[in-house]
Scaffold this motif. Structure first.
Motif, PDB file in Angstrom:
ATOM      1  N   VAL A   1       0.885  -1.160   0.000  1.00 31.33           N
ATOM      2  CA  VAL A   1       0.000   0.000   0.000  1.00 31.33           C
ATOM      3  C   VAL A   1       0.919   1.205   0.000  1.00 31.33           C
ATOM      4  CG1 VAL A   1      -1.793   1.278   1.218  1.00 31.33           C
ATOM      5  CG2 VAL A   1      -1.760  -1.231   1.317  1.00 31.33           C
ATOM      6  N   THR A   2       0.886   1.990  -1.078  1.00 34.84           N
ATOM      7  CA  THR A   2       1.814   3.114  -1.179  1.00 34.84           C
ATOM      8  C   THR A   2       1.277   4.337  -0.466  1.00 34.84           C
ATOM      9  OG1 THR A   2       0.860   3.722  -3.318  1.00 34.84           O
ATOM     10  CG2 THR A   2       2.807   2.301  -3.341  1.00 34.84           C
ATOM     11  N   ASP A   3       2.184   5.159  -0.024  1.00 32.32           N
ATOM     12  CA  ASP A   3       1.837   6.409   0.644  1.00 32.32           C
ATOM     13  C   ASP A   3       1.224   7.349  -0.389  1.00 32.32           C
ATOM     14  OD1 ASP A   3       1.914   9.028   1.807  1.00 32.32           O
ATOM     15  OD2 ASP A   3       3.450   8.335   3.205  1.00 32.32           O
ATOM     16  N   PRO A   4      -0.017   7.865  -0.154  1.00 30.92           N
ATOM     17  CA  PRO A   4      -0.651   8.744  -1.154  1.00 30.92           C
ATOM     18  C   PRO A   4       0.135  10.016  -1.415  1.00 30.92           C
ATOM     19  CG  PRO A   4      -1.864   8.766   0.922  1.00 30.92           C
ATOM     20  CD  PRO A   4      -0.864   7.661   1.019  1.00 30.92           C
ATOM     21  N   ARG A   5       1.007  10.394  -0.478  1.00 34.22           N
ATOM     22  CA  ARG A   5       1.797  11.623  -0.663  1.00 34.22           C
ATOM     23  C   ARG A   5       3.075  11.373  -1.456  1.00 34.22           C
ATOM     24  NH1 ARG A   5       1.788  12.437   5.685  1.00 34.22           N
ATOM     25  NH2 ARG A   5       2.186  10.207   5.351  1.00 34.22           N
ATOM     26  N   ASP A   6       3.515  10.099  -1.525  1.00 30.98           N
ATOM     27  CA  ASP A   6       4.740   9.756  -2.257  1.00 30.98           C
ATOM     28  C   ASP A   6       4.646   8.287  -2.646  1.00 30.98           C
ATOM     29  OD1 ASP A   6       7.245   9.142  -3.210  1.00 30.98           O
ATOM     30  OD2 ASP A   6       8.319  10.292  -1.683  1.00 30.98           O
ATOM     31  N   ARG A   7       4.328   8.012  -3.912  1.00 35.66           N
ATOM     32  CA  ARG A   7       4.093   6.653  -4.382  1.00 35.66           C
ATOM     33  C   ARG A   7       5.352   5.790  -4.343  1.00 35.66           C
ATOM     34  NH1 ARG A   7      -1.217   5.600  -3.947  1.00 35.66           N
ATOM     35  NH2 ARG A   7      -2.466   7.306  -4.816  1.00 35.66           N
TER      36      ARG A   7
ATOM     37  N   ILE B   1       7.039   5.345  -1.674  1.00 31.74           N
ATOM     38  CA  ILE B   1       7.151   4.876  -0.293  1.00 31.74           C
ATOM     39  C   ILE B   1       6.021   3.893   0.003  1.00 31.74           C
ATOM     40  CG2 ILE B   1       7.040   5.556   2.145  1.00 31.74           C
ATOM     41  CD1 ILE B   1       8.237   8.246   1.321  1.00 31.74           C
ATOM     42  N   ALA B   2       6.367   2.744   0.569  1.00 32.78           N
ATOM     43  CA  ALA B   2       5.363   1.750   0.963  1.00 32.78           C
ATOM     44  C   ALA B   2       4.876   2.060   2.368  1.00 32.78           C
ATOM     45  CB  ALA B   2       5.953   0.351   0.908  1.00 32.78           C
ATOM     46  N   ALA B   3       3.611   2.479   2.462  1.00 32.77           N
ATOM     47  CA  ALA B   3       3.033   2.734   3.785  1.00 32.77           C
ATOM     48  C   ALA B   3       2.761   1.421   4.517  1.00 32.77           C
ATOM     49  CB  ALA B   3       1.746   3.533   3.643  1.00 32.77           C
ATOM     50  N   TYR B   4       2.500   0.349   3.745  1.00 37.17           N
ATOM     51  CA  TYR B   4       2.260  -0.962   4.350  1.00 37.17           C
ATOM     52  C   TYR B   4       2.704  -2.043   3.377  1.00 37.17           C
ATOM     53  CZ  TYR B   4      -0.068  -4.996   6.422  1.00 37.17           C
ATOM     54  OH  TYR B   4      -0.311  -6.223   6.985  1.00 37.17           O
TER      55      TYR B   4
ATOM     56  N   TRP C   1      -9.977   9.605   5.381  1.00 37.96           N
ATOM     57  CA  TRP C   1      -8.663   9.965   5.940  1.00 37.96           C
ATOM     58  C   TRP C   1      -8.471   9.300   7.285  1.00 37.96           C
ATOM     59  CZ3 TRP C   1      -6.633  12.196  10.283  1.00 37.96           C
ATOM     60  CH2 TRP C   1      -5.297  12.604  10.206  1.00 37.96           C
ATOM     61  N   GLU C   2      -9.506   9.308   8.141  1.00 38.48           N
ATOM     62  CA  GLU C   2      -9.415   8.660   9.452  1.00 38.48           C
ATOM     63  C   GLU C   2      -9.253   7.149   9.312  1.00 38.48           C
ATOM     64  OE1 GLU C   2      -9.230   9.803  12.469  1.00 38.48           O
ATOM     65  OE2 GLU C   2      -9.430  11.931  12.024  1.00 38.48           O
ATOM     66  N   TYR C   3      -9.907   6.584   8.315  1.00 36.18           N
ATOM     67  CA  TYR C   3      -9.812   5.150   8.030  1.00 36.18           C
ATOM     68  C   TYR C   3      -8.366   4.768   7.714  1.00 36.18           C
ATOM     69  CZ  TYR C   3     -10.829   0.913   5.113  1.00 36.18           C
ATOM     70  OH  TYR C   3     -10.880  -0.336   4.545  1.00 36.18           O
ATOM     71  N   TYR C   4      -7.752   5.521   6.818  1.00 38.63           N
ATOM     72  CA  TYR C   4      -6.356   5.256   6.488  1.00 38.63           C
ATOM     73  C   TYR C   4      -5.446   5.482   7.693  1.00 38.63           C
ATOM     74  CZ  TYR C   4      -7.175   4.758   1.454  1.00 38.63           C
ATOM     75  OH  TYR C   4      -7.577   4.308   0.225  1.00 38.63           O
ATOM     76  N   ARG C   5      -5.727   6.508   8.453  1.00 39.66           N
ATOM     77  CA  ARG C   5      -4.911   6.797   9.638  1.00 39.66           C
ATOM     78  C   ARG C   5      -5.007   5.650  10.639  1.00 39.66           C
ATOM     79  NH1 ARG C   5      -5.074   8.557  14.746  1.00 39.66           N
ATOM     80  NH2 ARG C   5      -7.330   8.393  14.742  1.00 39.66           N
TER      81      ARG C   5
ATOM     82  N   ARG D   1      -1.623   0.529  12.723  1.00 35.42           N
ATOM     83  CA  ARG D   1      -1.330  -0.894  12.925  1.00 35.42           C
ATOM     84  C   ARG D   1       0.101  -1.245  12.534  1.00 35.42           C
ATOM     85  NH1 ARG D   1      -5.418   0.311  14.726  1.00 35.42           N
ATOM     86  NH2 ARG D   1      -4.010   0.111  16.501  1.00 35.42           N
ATOM     87  N   GLY D   2       0.812  -0.298  11.883  1.00 37.72           N
ATOM     88  CA  GLY D   2       2.205  -0.529  11.532  1.00 37.72           C
ATOM     89  C   GLY D   2       2.419  -0.688  10.042  1.00 37.72           C
ATOM     90  N   SER D   3       3.682  -0.690   9.631  1.00 40.61           N
ATOM     91  CA  SER D   3       4.029  -0.773   8.206  1.00 40.61           C
ATOM     92  C   SER D   3       4.147  -2.212   7.712  1.00 40.61           C
ATOM     93  CB  SER D   3       5.355  -0.042   7.957  1.00 40.61           C
ATOM     94  OG  SER D   3       6.399  -0.639   8.725  1.00 40.61           O
ATOM     95  N   HIS D   4       4.072  -3.193   8.636  1.00 41.49           N
ATOM     96  CA  HIS D   4       4.096  -4.606   8.287  1.00 41.49           C
ATOM     97  C   HIS D   4       3.021  -5.330   9.088  1.00 41.49           C
ATOM     98  CE1 HIS D   4       8.037  -3.332   6.807  1.00 41.49           C
ATOM     99  NE2 HIS D   4       8.052  -4.428   6.052  1.00 41.49           N
ATOM    100  N   TYR D   5       2.809  -6.583   8.775  1.00 40.18           N
ATOM    101  CA  TYR D   5       1.796  -7.384   9.467  1.00 40.18           C
ATOM    102  C   TYR D   5       2.265  -7.687  10.888  1.00 40.18           C
ATOM    103  CZ  TYR D   5      -1.716 -11.045  10.219  1.00 40.18           C
ATOM    104  OH  TYR D   5      -2.752 -11.807  10.695  1.00 40.18           O
ATOM    105  N   LEU D   6       1.621  -7.067  11.857  1.00 43.71           N
ATOM    106  CA  LEU D   6       1.996  -7.202  13.271  1.00 43.71           C
ATOM    107  C   LEU D   6       0.750  -7.551  14.082  1.00 43.71           C
ATOM    108  CD1 LEU D   6       4.199  -3.976  13.490  1.00 43.71           C
ATOM    109  CD2 LEU D   6       5.032  -6.341  13.296  1.00 43.71           C
ATOM    110  N   PRO D   7       0.304  -8.804  14.030  1.00 43.99           N
ATOM    111  CA  PRO D   7      -0.955  -9.179  14.680  1.00 43.99           C
ATOM    112  C   PRO D   7      -0.900  -9.214  16.203  1.00 43.99           C
ATOM    113  CG  PRO D   7       0.123 -11.122  13.796  1.00 43.99           C
ATOM    114  CD  PRO D   7       0.929  -9.948  13.329  1.00 43.99           C
TER     115      PRO D   7
END
Length: 376
Positions: free
Chosen positions: A140-146, A148-151, A235-239, A244-250
């Motif tokens: 999932v890329t950062d909408p402000r800079d494609r 960068i991987a936000a997740y 915006w709140e949904y994405y926030r 939850r972090g940039s990787h899968y952290l259950p």
């Protein structure tokens, strides 16, 4: 490993009780109200959910245009991409609605991949397969800079095991409230991201399916997709997902996710109740207008669409009232001649808006904004 369902706080339980009270009241109202005018509201809410969930992914179609597309209108001024995405989502949502009361129902890999094919089949390719787990990484890329991987989702090799665990969890009642389980299912799926594309819409749709299967209300009255699609809420949904972090952290506390969803459930329930009340009031006003002008009561459905949604098309009116083409055309011509409606657009794409003699009181009710309360 999946996320653990958090224990609800006293405030959470109070909000859940408030949501349940609103849903019980709406269910009672729907059962005691003639379907003649609630059917239009059902279709609008479905279109609103489809348009909103697609908008989160960048496909912009208004709710009214989405509804026209979903009822078979061809002359709708949207791009071909937006048309395809709207109709694909509609097909999947229609199937979800039929599963509301399906007997011998179980969640399984085939169901989830089948729903994904309905949503993404028109994009199927070797690089981005539809209806099957992904074979490579997903970001999932950062909408402000494609760049960068936000997740970054779990490794593709982990996906089959995680999805088997999720299917088992979906089929096991852990005693949690259905709304909480639906929110957790959304988080599980959107975090695993088992497909190459379409994970967000699939996760929101799974939440809608689980709420529908709970049996309280039809999915069109239960989905929070429309709420999530409002710009500030998106915006709140994405926030919230970003927390939850940039990787899968259950192995973390996800109480914030549950609180976010409870706010969504509560405010969407308020919104649906407000639309229901407004729709009923406008229908009453327009029924009185039809009676006072000695017009057939069937015109109320056309006028109701104009007041509630801004316009009506001939085909929509024709289908809603079971009229012939000639009857629908005649009614609309007479309403135009009387100054009640104003036509706009070409012949096939023609729509009808409020004319100078449209009942002003109905428009006033339609234009009065509702107020939403914050449940916490």
């Amino acid at each position: 490993m999946l996320f653990s369902t958090p224990v609800l706080t006293h405030d959470d339980e109070r909000v859940v009780a408030g949501i349940e009270a609103m849903r019980h009241e709406l269910r009672h109202q729907l059962r005691s109200t003639p379907t003649r005018w609630t059917e239009g509201l059902r279709k609008f809410l479905t279109a609103d959910a489809v348009a909103a969930s697609n908008s989160i992914e960048g496909f912009q179609v208004s709710t009214v245009d989405a509804e026209d597309l979903m009822t078979g209108e061809r002359d709708v001024e949207v791009s071909e991409v937006n048309r395809e995405e709207t109709l694909a989502y509609q097909r999947m949502m229609t199937y979800i609605q039929t599963l509301q009361d399906a007997t011998d129902f179980r969640y399984d890999k085939g169901l989830l991949n089948g729903l994904h094919w309905m949503l993404q089949g028109h994009h199927h390719s070797g690089r981005r397969p539809a209806g099957q787990w992904r074979k490579g990484p997903v970001y999932v890329t950062d909408p402000r800079d494609r760049s960068i991987a936000a997740y970054t989702g779990p490794d593709a090799a982990e996906v089959p095991g995680l999805m088997a665990e999720l299917v088992d969890w979906l089929n096991t009642d852990d005693g949690s409230h259905p709304l909480i389980r639906a929110a957790m299912a959304h988080l599980h799926l959107v975090s695993v991201r088992p497909w190459a594309d379409g994970n967000g819409r699939m996760s929101r749709s799974l939440q809608t399916l689980m709420i529908a299967r709970e049996g309280m209300l039809a999915p069109e009255f239960s989905s929070i997709e429309a709420w999530l699609g409002r710009p500030g809420n998106t915006w709140e949904y994405y926030r919230e997902l970003g927390l939850r972090g940039s990787h899968y952290l259950p192995d973390q506390n996800v109480s914030g996710w549950i609180r976010f969803n409870l706010i969504a459930y509560h405010q969407q329930a308020q919104t649906v109740q407000g639309r229901f009340d407004r729709s009923r009031a406008i229908w009453g006003i327009l029924s009185e207008f039809a009676e006072s002008t000695a017009a057939d009561q069937r015109i109320v459905s056309a006028l109701h669409d104009v007041a509630m949604f801004g316009r009506v098309r001939r085909s929509r009116y024709e289908n809603a009232e079971g009229l012939s083409l000639q009857q629908a055309q005649r009614d609309l011509r007479e309403l135009v001649a009387a100054g009640v409606l104003t036509p706009v657009g070409r012949t096939r794409a023609r729509a009808y808006l409020a004319g100078p003699r449209f009942p002003e009181r109905a428009l006033e009710v339609a234009r009065t904004p509702m107020t939403l309360t914050q449940p916490y």
